[in-house]
Write a protein that holds these residues in place. Structure first.
Motif, PDB file in Angstrom:
ATOM      1  N   SER A 154     -50.352  48.814 -54.450  1.00 43.82           N
ATOM      2  CA  SER A 154     -50.462  49.343 -53.095  1.00 43.82           C
ATOM      3  C   SER A 154     -49.278  50.236 -52.769  1.00 43.82           C
ATOM      4  O   SER A 154     -48.168  50.005 -53.239  1.00 43.82           O
ATOM      5  CB  SER A 154     -50.504  48.188 -52.081  1.00 43.82           C
ATOM      6  N   ASN A 155     -49.544  51.269 -51.945  1.00 44.50           N
ATOM      7  CA  ASN A 155     -48.518  52.194 -51.488  1.00 44.50           C
ATOM      8  C   ASN A 155     -47.640  52.732 -52.618  1.00 44.50           C
ATOM      9  O   ASN A 155     -46.413  52.693 -52.538  1.00 44.50           O
ATOM     10  CB  ASN A 155     -47.633  51.520 -50.429  1.00 44.50           C
ATOM     11  N   SER A 201     -45.519  55.537 -59.261  1.00 39.57           N
ATOM     12  CA  SER A 201     -44.420  54.600 -59.421  1.00 39.57           C
ATOM     13  C   SER A 201     -44.419  53.661 -58.233  1.00 39.57           C
ATOM     14  O   SER A 201     -44.978  53.959 -57.177  1.00 39.57           O
ATOM     15  CB  SER A 201     -43.081  55.337 -59.513  1.00 39.57           C
ATOM     16  N   VAL A 202     -43.804  52.513 -58.420  1.00 31.65           N
ATOM     17  CA  VAL A 202     -43.628  51.574 -57.311  1.00 31.65           C
ATOM     18  C   VAL A 202     -42.503  52.096 -56.447  1.00 31.65           C
ATOM     19  O   VAL A 202     -41.453  52.496 -56.945  1.00 31.65           O
ATOM     20  CB  VAL A 202     -43.307  50.171 -57.829  1.00 31.65           C
ATOM     21  N   GLY A 203     -42.720  52.072 -55.124  1.00 28.74           N
ATOM     22  CA  GLY A 203     -41.813  52.753 -54.217  1.00 28.74           C
ATOM     23  C   GLY A 203     -40.358  52.393 -54.349  1.00 28.74           C
ATOM     24  O   GLY A 203     -39.492  53.251 -54.407  1.00 28.74           O
ATOM     25  N   SER A 219     -45.739  62.356 -53.337  1.00 25.66           N
ATOM     26  CA  SER A 219     -46.178  61.776 -52.066  1.00 25.66           C
ATOM     27  C   SER A 219     -45.706  60.336 -51.975  1.00 25.66           C
ATOM     28  O   SER A 219     -45.905  59.556 -52.903  1.00 25.66           O
ATOM     29  CB  SER A 219     -47.702  61.828 -51.964  1.00 25.66           C
ATOM     30  N   VAL A 220     -45.107  59.978 -50.843  1.00 22.96           N
ATOM     31  CA  VAL A 220     -44.642  58.607 -50.638  1.00 22.96           C
ATOM     32  C   VAL A 220     -45.584  57.827 -49.734  1.00 22.96           C
ATOM     33  O   VAL A 220     -45.359  56.639 -49.483  1.00 22.96           O
ATOM     34  CB  VAL A 220     -43.208  58.571 -50.091  1.00 22.96           C
ATOM     35  N   GLY A 221     -46.656  58.480 -49.223  1.00 26.00           N
ATOM     36  CA  GLY A 221     -47.610  57.781 -48.382  1.00 26.00           C
ATOM     37  C   GLY A 221     -48.777  58.677 -48.032  1.00 26.00           C
ATOM     38  O   GLY A 221     -48.755  59.889 -48.301  1.00 26.00           O
ATOM     39  N   ILE A 222     -49.794  58.098 -47.394  1.00 27.46           N
ATOM     40  CA  ILE A 222     -50.991  58.855 -47.017  1.00 27.46           C
ATOM     41  C   ILE A 222     -50.606  60.038 -46.150  1.00 27.46           C
ATOM     42  O   ILE A 222     -49.869  59.884 -45.170  1.00 27.46           O
ATOM     43  CB  ILE A 222     -51.982  57.956 -46.269  1.00 27.46           C
ATOM     44  N   GLY A 223     -51.107  61.206 -46.518  1.00 27.18           N
ATOM     45  CA  GLY A 223     -50.862  62.413 -45.738  1.00 27.18           C
ATOM     46  C   GLY A 223     -49.468  62.988 -45.878  1.00 27.18           C
ATOM     47  O   GLY A 223     -49.160  64.025 -45.286  1.00 27.18           O
ATOM     48  N   GLN A 224     -48.595  62.342 -46.642  1.00 31.18           N
ATOM     49  CA  GLN A 224     -47.212  62.832 -46.817  1.00 31.18           C
ATOM     50  C   GLN A 224     -47.091  63.509 -48.174  1.00 31.18           C
ATOM     51  O   GLN A 224     -47.120  62.847 -49.206  1.00 31.18           O
ATOM     52  CB  GLN A 224     -46.226  61.668 -46.721  1.00 31.18           C
TER      53      GLN A 224
END
Lengths: 114, 114
Positions: free
Chosen positions: B29-30, B94-96, B50-55
């Motif tokens: 996730s994320n 990658s994992v955040g 991208s680090v998140g939806i829409g980013q």
């Protein structure tokens, strides 16, 4: 300043020999130095990585040597095998500010002859 | 376990045609998501991350764009392809907050613009 320079472009080694690939960087903020291995038709995969607080890291036949003052690091493959034939990429990043972005070297095509 | 799917594996498109490459990640996730382009002798060049939806962050000015409509979906697009867009496109995740950072690559799309 974001470049990572990798050499040689290609390398041919006999089975059982030592393969050495070198990389140099300019950005002193880099604090993480991984090596990726890529087989034809596949994406790269993490092989081994090092941080600048140690000068060497060994995992099996693979060793990273790191020289912080010279801003250089290298990959050594001992007892090279035909199955090691692949493209190898060095990379670098600043873990604290880069959101995980890696700057890659140009790649080295390694061929190990049986 | 986590897996990354990237398609198509190969694509031949005429100059001026649109492009859509899709990448999906399963089992996490994320994730941070990345598009890289690999050109012969030039290593892996980061195009978008991208680090998140829409980013979406773009690393280099170019004829391409990226979107992240869902948490684990990353799309690379172009309205009109150029010859210079030919290359091997790799999606990665990658994992955040992972330490150390590990990029997990898909098997890539070989794009030829004719």
């Amino acid at each position: 300043q974001q470049q990572v320079k990798q050499s040689p472009q290609s390398l041919i080694v006999q089975k059982g020999g030592i393969s050495i690939i070198n990389c140099a960087y300019e950005n002193t903020a880099f604090d993480y130095f991984p090596w990726y291995q890529q087989f034809p038709g596949k994406g790269p995969a993490l092989l081994i990585a090092i941080r600048p607080d140690v000068s060497e890291k060994k995992e099996g036949r693979f060793t990273i040597s790191f020289n912080k003052s010279a801003k250089q690091f290298s990959l050594h493959i001992m007892d090279s095998q035909p199955g090691d034939s692949a493209t190898y990429f060095c990379a670098a990043s600043n873990q604290g500010t880069s959101y995980g972005k890696l700057t890659f070297g140009q790649g080295t095509i390694l061929t190990v002859h049986p | 376990s986590q897996t990354i799917h990237q398609w198509p594996a190969t694509l031949v498109q005429p100059v001026g045609s649109p492009l859509s490459l899709e990448c999906t990640v399963e089992g996490t996730s994320n994730p941070n998501l990345y598009w890289y382009r690999q050109a012969a002798g030039r290593g892996l060049q980061l195009l978008f991350y991208s680090v998140g939806i829409g980013q979406i962050s773009s690393e280099v000015p170019q004829n391409l764009s990226a979107s992240r409509p869902q948490d684990r979906q990353f799309i690379l697009s172009s309205k009109k392809l150029l010859l210079s867009d030919s290359g091997f496109y790799l999606c990665a995740w990658s994992v955040g907050l992972a330490d150390p950072l590990r990029l997990h690559f898909g098997n890539g799309t070989r794009l030829t613009v004719t």
